[in-house]
Motif scaffolding. Structure first.
Motif, PDB file in Angstrom:
ATOM      1  N   VAL A 256      88.192  61.342  49.395  1.00 53.66           N
ATOM      2  CA  VAL A 256      87.832  60.477  48.269  1.00 53.66           C
ATOM      3  C   VAL A 256      89.041  59.621  47.897  1.00 53.66           C
ATOM      4  N   GLY A 257      88.770  58.367  47.565  1.00 55.90           N
ATOM      5  CA  GLY A 257      89.808  57.481  47.047  1.00 55.90           C
ATOM      6  C   GLY A 257      90.873  57.084  48.047  1.00 55.90           C
TER       7      GLY A 257
ATOM      8  N   ASN B 266      93.062  54.783  50.257  1.00 52.89           N
ATOM      9  CA  ASN B 266      93.456  53.376  50.233  1.00 52.89           C
ATOM     10  C   ASN B 266      94.522  53.132  51.284  1.00 52.89           C
TER      11      ASN B 266
ATOM     12  N   LYS C  52      89.611  50.402  50.694  1.00 51.40           N
ATOM     13  CA  LYS C  52      89.604  50.452  49.235  1.00 51.40           C
ATOM     14  C   LYS C  52      88.769  51.629  48.736  1.00 51.40           C
ATOM     15  N   ASP C  53      89.467  52.665  48.267  1.00 55.31           N
ATOM     16  CA  ASP C  53      88.818  53.810  47.617  1.00 55.31           C
ATOM     17  C   ASP C  53      87.712  54.421  48.480  1.00 55.31           C
TER      18      ASP C  53
ATOM     19  N   ALA D 271      85.419  56.945  50.111  1.00 54.62           N
ATOM     20  CA  ALA D 271      84.922  58.308  49.913  1.00 54.62           C
ATOM     21  C   ALA D 271      83.920  58.594  51.024  1.00 54.62           C
TER      22      ALA D 271
ATOM     23  N   SER E 254      97.108  56.270  49.237  1.00 56.31           N
ATOM     24  CA  SER E 254      96.692  57.124  48.129  1.00 56.31           C
ATOM     25  C   SER E 254      95.343  57.728  48.477  1.00 56.31           C
ATOM     26  N   GLY E 255      94.943  58.701  47.688  1.00 62.79           N
ATOM     27  CA  GLY E 255      93.673  59.373  47.900  1.00 62.79           C
ATOM     28  C   GLY E 255      93.887  60.848  48.162  1.00 62.79           C
ATOM     29  N   SER E 256      92.818  61.545  48.445  1.00 58.13           N
ATOM     30  CA  SER E 256      92.897  62.979  48.687  1.00 58.13           C
ATOM     31  C   SER E 256      91.714  63.411  49.535  1.00 58.13           C
TER      32      SER E 256
ATOM     33  N   ARG F 265      85.380  48.364  51.668  1.00 60.58           N
ATOM     34  CA  ARG F 265      84.626  49.193  50.719  1.00 60.58           C
ATOM     35  C   ARG F 265      83.375  49.774  51.367  1.00 60.58           C
TER      36      ARG F 265
END
Length: 310
Positions: free
Chosen positions: A9-10, A12, A22-23, A25, A59-61, A210
């Motif tokens: 999720v999230g 980038n 972009k983000d 998921a 970023s993200g996880s 996206r």
């Protein structure tokens, strides 16, 4: 619930000033064939490279095969098979030498027996002494798949693996993929072919970095709520372009000797078409929206590729 091979999720990713992913998921279940679609430059390849540990997300996880995508890239790479868009093995080595080299890179025990077994499994045994550079596109694809499978990965990430190969090679390739899925291997595959998309258990569509829509093929089609008409007969040049300007028309695309014309305002679309085609001798009939209709609609509605994103 089936365990997840990919759960992120999230995510980038930037390259300089370009925000390529972009983000993001995404969830892919174990043993699932998950189709990843989108126009060139949409961020598919960058997303795949982040998932297999070749690129670090900004970023993200999330996890890939239960491992953290932000911190465990080395461990992820050892359990993933990644097939690139272009043939990336050594063309001046033989088929068997390529696989032996891959086996040595992974530190495999009994690598010669593993290479022999893989050659037999993918029908390459008779070509083991042939230079990889002399193979046709379909056989190169088969060798690349063999290299991906040699270390027995739990997840395959395939980036447009059938581009440029003939229909029979594509069919054989997909039979292999479905066999792997049945054995529990998870597959994330990017493709531009709608017949291949329909072979996937679930799909996602990405544009301009996206994720726009995901689900089964039926769910993706239903989510767009397109009303579609087929126009047939002696189609004059430029008809599709003229129909696109009509009230209620959101897409008009050629499908063989016919046109598919679609929109979301069913009554307005029908009225516009009936008026435009009156006296032309052309026929129109309402048909279910196809997956290809939906992806054409998604492409028209997205912002399109940015820079050289992949």
């Amino acid at each position: 619930m089936t365990p997840l091979a990919i759960d992120v999720v999230g995510l980038n990713k930037h390259f300089g000033h370009r925000h390529v992913v972009k983000d993001l998921a995404l969830q892919v279940r174990e043993g699932e064939i998950f189709g990843f679609l989108g126009p060139n430059g949409s961020g598919k390849t960058t997303s795949i490279r982040m998932l297999c540990g070749l690129l670090a997300p900004d970023s993200g996880s999330g996890t890939c095969l239960g491992l953290d995508v932000m911190t465990d890239s080395v461990l992820i790479k050892r359990q993933v098979g990644y097939m690139t868009q272009r043939f990336s093995l050594w063309e001046d080595l033989t088929v068997a030498e390529n696989l032996d080299f891959i086996a040595r890179m992974f530190g495999m025990r009994g690598r010669r027996a593993a290479v022999d077994a893989m050659l037999a499994r993918l029908g390459l045994a008779d070509r083991r002494g042939q230079l990889a550079g002399a193979l046709s596109g379909g056989w190169k694809q088969r060798l690349a798949l063999a290299a991906c499978l040699l270390h027995q990965p739990r997840l395959l990430l395939l980036d447009e693996p059938t581009a440029g190969v003939d229909p029979r090679a594509r069919r054989d390739f997909w039979e292999q993929i479905h066999g792997l899925s049945a054995s529990g291997v998870s597959v994330l595959v990017s493709t531009h072919y709608m017949d291949e998309a329909e072979r996937c258990h679930r799909l996602a569509y990405i544009a301009d970095g996206r994720l726009l829509v995901s689900g089964t093929a039926q769910e993706v089609v239903q989510s767009r709520r397109l009303c579609t008409w087929e126009v047939s007969g002696e189609l004059p040049p430029g008809l599709a372009q003229s129909l696109r300007s009509l009230p209620g028309v959101e897409l008009a695309s050629s499908f063989g000797a016919t046109l598919h014309v679609g929109g979301r305002d069913a009554a307005r679309l029908q009225a516009s078409l009936e008026q435009a085609l009156r006296g032309t001798g052309l026929a129109m009939r309402e048909i279910p929206a196809s997956l290809e209709d939906v992806f054409i609609d998604l492409m028209q509605g997205s912002a399109g590729p940015q820079g050289a994103a992949r």
